[in-house]
Design a protein around this motif. Structure first.
Motif, PDB file in Angstrom:
ATOM      1  N   LEU A  23      -1.537  -1.527  -3.951  1.00 51.46           N
ATOM      2  CA  LEU A  23      -1.971  -1.229  -2.594  1.00 51.46           C
ATOM      3  C   LEU A  23      -3.183  -0.306  -2.621  1.00 51.46           C
ATOM      4  CD1 LEU A  23       1.476  -0.416  -0.923  1.00 51.46           C
ATOM      5  CD2 LEU A  23       0.177  -2.536  -0.696  1.00 51.46           C
ATOM      6  N   THR A  24      -3.957  -0.327  -1.537  1.00 48.22           N
ATOM      7  CA  THR A  24      -5.047   0.631  -1.384  1.00 48.22           C
ATOM      8  C   THR A  24      -4.669   1.642  -0.311  1.00 48.22           C
ATOM      9  OG1 THR A  24      -6.128  -0.855   0.199  1.00 48.22           O
ATOM     10  CG2 THR A  24      -6.839  -0.966  -2.122  1.00 48.22           C
ATOM     11  N   ARG A  69      -6.754   3.376  -5.206  1.00 45.86           N
ATOM     12  CA  ARG A  69      -5.880   2.282  -5.628  1.00 45.86           C
ATOM     13  C   ARG A  69      -4.595   2.877  -6.181  1.00 45.86           C
ATOM     14  NH1 ARG A  69      -8.066  -2.463  -4.928  1.00 45.86           N
ATOM     15  NH2 ARG A  69     -10.336  -2.592  -4.686  1.00 45.86           N
ATOM     16  N   ASP A  80      -4.978  -0.723   2.914  1.00 41.26           N
ATOM     17  CA  ASP A  80      -3.640  -1.207   3.242  1.00 41.26           C
ATOM     18  C   ASP A  80      -2.835  -0.185   4.025  1.00 41.26           C
ATOM     19  OD1 ASP A  80      -3.878  -3.713   1.891  1.00 41.26           O
ATOM     20  OD2 ASP A  80      -3.580  -2.687  -0.025  1.00 41.26           O
ATOM     21  N   LYS A 125      -1.579   3.143   9.849  1.00 37.80           N
ATOM     22  CA  LYS A 125      -2.521   2.037   9.698  1.00 37.80           C
ATOM     23  C   LYS A 125      -3.918   2.544   9.359  1.00 37.80           C
ATOM     24  CE  LYS A 125      -0.640  -1.873  12.280  1.00 37.80           C
ATOM     25  NZ  LYS A 125      -0.862  -2.788  13.434  1.00 37.80           N
ATOM     26  N   ARG A 171       6.997   2.290   1.146  1.00 35.76           N
ATOM     27  CA  ARG A 171       6.135   1.174   0.736  1.00 35.76           C
ATOM     28  C   ARG A 171       6.135   0.981  -0.780  1.00 35.76           C
ATOM     29  NH1 ARG A 171       2.142  -0.510   4.484  1.00 35.76           N
ATOM     30  NH2 ARG A 171       1.577  -2.043   2.866  1.00 35.76           N
TER      31      ARG A 171
END
Length: 464
Positions: free
Chosen positions: A304-305, A299, A396, A391, A417
């Motif tokens: 986001l993960t 985390r 995430d 991806k 990000r």
């Protein structure tokens, strides 16, 4: 550290040897104007006016002599054009026969750099003092030389003596020097607020516990800028361990932190009218029973993960949490330095930091600033079409793209990000190392992209 202020002095007509600069294109005309004695002497020394060449010419009186040196462009001397003279001339005091050294004074100073923490230098540098009539530039030139030496010293120091606590001590000392505030979140206290920094550094010995070091300085009402530096003090690769050849220079994996710290020193030394927020995420990417693993899900401070595709892609993890923290203060500008990817070195080599920007106008400014001070960077694209390479099927985002393509770009896309969409951002993927020596630039730790960013900030904030 070398006392650079003692090597660049105001010219008050004190006794000094003169240096005559000659361009190769004008060498024949210069030579034709010299007496036979001078022509014979420079011919004997095989001097032809090429950049880097020099000849010592005896004067009329006993013990009198002067220097003739080749230069590429007398009208616009670069920072390194006098560096070889500073490395090879005898100890003493010198002045240019015509004009002021301008930018070339920097190379004169940095040519005196030595990293002698661990051994006595058997050939110590004899001080060569350069005189200048441009007194107003002395302080700023000395500050630049000091900042470059700081980067070199920090990067050259082995990891055993440059761990997270040592980086914290360096920031603390800088804060004391300039009256800045310094705070640190370290060890298990990181787990909730900065989980990626904690995950990367938790396998190290407790004495090398990970930490986020923050320094703030300047008028709170001034424009806020965030400077972030990757502080991986040693990178084993983690469980995806590096081969010995890849680990040999990993003491320099805190080179981004060294650049950020030196840039902060320049900003505060020049008293730029900004609110500075320096962030150094410091950790050792070590191996032990509690090291983070390939396939783990981390985390982040942003929420986001992240799936760990490779534990050797750890720098972007610590930077992600630091970028999030910087963005929370709504800065006008975010700049980060990192020794992030081997792909950047394959693309642009050791001398050029790969530059990424989310703002085209800012990138153009940066390119112009680097050209102006002979500290170039090379822009690579933040190509969103490669985002699919990061991806993950279960998180995430993945921290490492598959296939090995566009490694520097996908690393920058990962960092993007964690940057607020409305904040201009520069990311410099720098090598922080010089594989072989050049005049004024010793082999080892090196500041690459430091002067360019400082020039950009000077232009933006009105103190050029």
């Amino acid at each position: 550290m070398t006392d650079y202020s003692a090597l660049l002095k105001a010219d008050n007509d004190q006794p000094a040897r003169s240096i005559h600069l000659v361009e190769a294109a004008g060498y024949d005309d210069w030579l034709a104007a010299q007496p036979d004695r001078v022509r014979a002497i420079v011919a004997a020394q095989k001097f032809q006016g090429k950049p880097g060449e020099l000849a010592i010419v005896p004067g009329e009186a006993a013990g009198d002599w002067w220097v003739v040196a080749g230069i590429a462009n007398k009208a616009a001397p670069g920072p390194w054009c006098l560096a070889k003279l500073a490395e090879t001339l005898p100890e003493g005091m010198y002045r240019l026969a015509e004009g002021s050294p301008d930018a070339a004074a920097l190379g004169w100073l940095t040519a005196h750099y030595r990293f002698d923490r661990y051994r006595k230098d058997e050939n110590p540098v004899a001080p060569r003092v350069l005189l200048t009539s441009d007194v107003a530039r002395i302080e700023s030139t000395v500050q630049l030389a000091q900042a470059i030496a700081l980067v070199r010293d920090l990067v050259n120091t082995p990891a055993a003596d440059m761990g997270p606590p040592d980086l914290e001590a360096a920031v603390t000392q800088l804060g004391k020097t300039f009256g800045a505030s310094v705070s640190t979140t370290r060890g298990d206290a990181l787990e909730q607020g900065y989980p990626m920094i904690h995950a990367v550094g938790k396998a190290a010995d407790k004495s090398f516990a990970p930490r986020l070091i923050e320094l703030t300085w300047g008028d709170p009402a001034a424009p806020r800028i965030a400077i972030i530096g990757k502080g991986i003090c040693f990178d084993s690769g983690g469980l995806d361990i590096k081969p010995s050849s890849g680990m040999r220079l990993m003491k320099k994996d805190m080179g981004g932190a060294a650049h950020a710290l030196a840039l902060a020193q320049l900003i505060m030394g020049a008293r730029l009218p900004v609110r500075l927020h320096l962030l150094i995420p410091a950790a050792e990417n070590a191996i032990s029973g509690n090291a983070f693993r390939p396939g783990d899900i981390l985390r982040t401070r942003k929420g986001l993960t992240v799936e760990i595709g490779n534990t050797d892609a750890e720098g972007r993890l610590v930077l992600g949490d630091a970028l999030t923290r910087a963005g929370e203060e709504k800065p006008d500008l975010i700049i980060d330095y990192a020794t992030l990817t081997g792909a950047a070195r394959v693309a642009v080599g050791p001398d050029l930091p790969a530059l990424f920007a989310n703002d085209d106008a800012l990138a153009t400014e940066m390119a112009a600033a680097g050209t102006a001070v002979d500290d170039p960077t090379w822009r690579l694209p933040l190509w969103d079409g490669y985002a699919d390479m990061l991806k993950s099927d279960i998180a995430d985002i993945n921290n490492a793209g598959e296939g090995g393509f566009a490694g520097a770009i996908t690393a920058a896309l990962f960092l993007k990000r964690f940057v607020p969409d409305d904040v201009p951002w520069l990311h410099l993927d720098t090598f922080a190392w010089r594989p072989s020596a050049k005049p004024g630039r010793a082999k080892g730790g090196e500041a690459l992209g430091l002067r360019a960013v400082f020039r950009l900030l000077q232009q933006r904030y009105g103190r050029d």
